[in-house]
Design a protein around this motif. Sequence first.
Motif, short mmCIF file in Angstrom:
data_model
loop_
_atom_site.label_atom_id
_atom_site.label_comp_id
_atom_site.label_asym_id
_atom_site.label_seq_id
_atom_site.Cartn_x
_atom_site.Cartn_y
_atom_site.Cartn_z
N ARG A 6 0.84 -1.21 0.00
CA ARG A 6 0.00 0.00 0.00
C ARG A 6 0.87 1.25 0.00
NH1 ARG A 6 -5.33 0.22 1.51
NH2 ARG A 6 -4.90 2.07 2.76
N LEU A 7 1.90 1.27 0.82
CA LEU A 7 2.80 2.42 0.87
C LEU A 7 3.50 2.60 -0.47
CD1 LEU A 7 4.15 4.73 2.34
CD2 LEU A 7 5.83 3.09 3.23
N ALA A 8 3.95 1.52 -1.08
CA ALA A 8 4.59 1.60 -2.39
C ALA A 8 3.62 2.15 -3.44
CB ALA A 8 5.12 0.23 -2.82
N ALA A 9 2.36 1.73 -3.35
CA ALA A 9 1.36 2.23 -4.29
C ALA A 9 1.12 3.73 -4.09
CB ALA A 9 0.05 1.46 -4.13
N PHE A 10 1.04 4.16 -2.84
CA PHE A 10 0.86 5.59 -2.56
C PHE A 10 2.08 6.39 -3.03
CE2 PHE A 10 -2.59 4.61 0.51
CZ PHE A 10 -3.50 5.54 0.07
N GLU A 11 3.27 5.86 -2.82
CA GLU A 11 4.48 6.56 -3.26
C GLU A 11 4.53 6.65 -4.79
OE1 GLU A 11 7.58 4.45 -1.22
OE2 GLU A 11 7.40 5.72 0.55
N ALA A 12 4.12 5.58 -5.48
CA ALA A 12 4.07 5.61 -6.94
C ALA A 12 3.05 6.64 -7.41
CB ALA A 12 3.73 4.22 -7.49
N PHE A 13 1.90 6.68 -6.74
CA PHE A 13 0.89 7.68 -7.08
C PHE A 13 1.45 9.09 -6.89
CE2 PHE A 13 -2.23 10.62 -5.20
CZ PHE A 13 -3.03 10.83 -6.31
N ALA A 14 2.13 9.32 -5.77
CA ALA A 14 2.70 10.64 -5.49
C ALA A 14 3.72 11.02 -6.55
CB ALA A 14 3.33 10.66 -4.10
N ALA A 48 -6.19 22.31 -13.48
CA ALA A 48 -5.55 21.03 -13.15
C ALA A 48 -4.38 21.25 -12.20
CB ALA A 48 -5.08 20.33 -14.42
N ARG A 49 -3.63 22.32 -12.41
CA ARG A 49 -2.49 22.62 -11.55
C ARG A 49 -2.94 22.89 -10.11
NH1 ARG A 49 1.11 27.93 -12.25
NH2 ARG A 49 -0.81 28.75 -11.40
N ILE A 50 -4.03 23.63 -9.96
CA ILE A 50 -4.54 23.90 -8.62
C ILE A 50 -4.91 22.59 -7.92
CG2 ILE A 50 -6.50 24.88 -7.36
CD1 ILE A 50 -6.43 27.21 -9.36
N ILE A 55 -3.42 18.20 -3.95
CA ILE A 55 -3.11 16.80 -3.68
C ILE A 55 -1.67 16.68 -3.17
CG2 ILE A 55 -2.78 14.53 -4.73
CD1 ILE A 55 -5.09 15.29 -6.66
N ASP A 56 -0.75 17.39 -3.81
CA ASP A 56 0.65 17.36 -3.40
C ASP A 56 0.80 17.86 -1.96
OD1 ASP A 56 3.49 17.07 -3.67
OD2 ASP A 56 3.63 19.23 -4.09
N ARG A 57 0.10 18.94 -1.63
CA ARG A 57 0.17 19.48 -0.28
C ARG A 57 -0.34 18.45 0.73
NH1 ARG A 57 -3.43 21.01 3.01
NH2 ARG A 57 -5.07 21.12 1.43
N ARG A 58 -1.43 17.81 0.40
CA ARG A 58 -2.01 16.81 1.32
C ARG A 58 -1.07 15.62 1.49
NH1 ARG A 58 -8.48 16.50 0.38
NH2 ARG A 58 -8.87 18.73 0.52
N LEU A 59 -0.47 15.17 0.39
CA LEU A 59 0.48 14.05 0.49
C LEU A 59 1.69 14.45 1.34
CD1 LEU A 59 0.41 12.69 -3.17
CD2 LEU A 59 -0.44 11.54 -1.12
N SER A 60 2.17 15.67 1.12
CA SER A 60 3.32 16.15 1.90
C SER A 60 2.97 16.26 3.38
CB SER A 60 3.78 17.51 1.37
OG SER A 60 4.29 17.37 0.06
#
Length: 64
Positions: A6-14, A48-50, A55-60
């Motif tokens: 699951r972590l690998a999948a999330f990291e690939a998504f990120a 799309a950038r917004i 999403i990037d902020r939330r992942l970070s």
Amino acid sequence: MTDQERLAAFEAFADDMRAELADINARMEELRAQNKVKTATYRQLFAARITLKDIDRRLSDHGL
């Protein structure tokens, strides 16, 4: 699915999401250089950038 999978999948998504964000930024810069900031394409990329930035902020925020 294991926790590691699951972590690998999330990291690939990120990683994919961040690559897409970089591509959008580059495309927007090209359009900006051509003074095409009022085009539909530019506005779609802007939206799309917004979304991707959020999403990037939330992942970070969660350490991804």
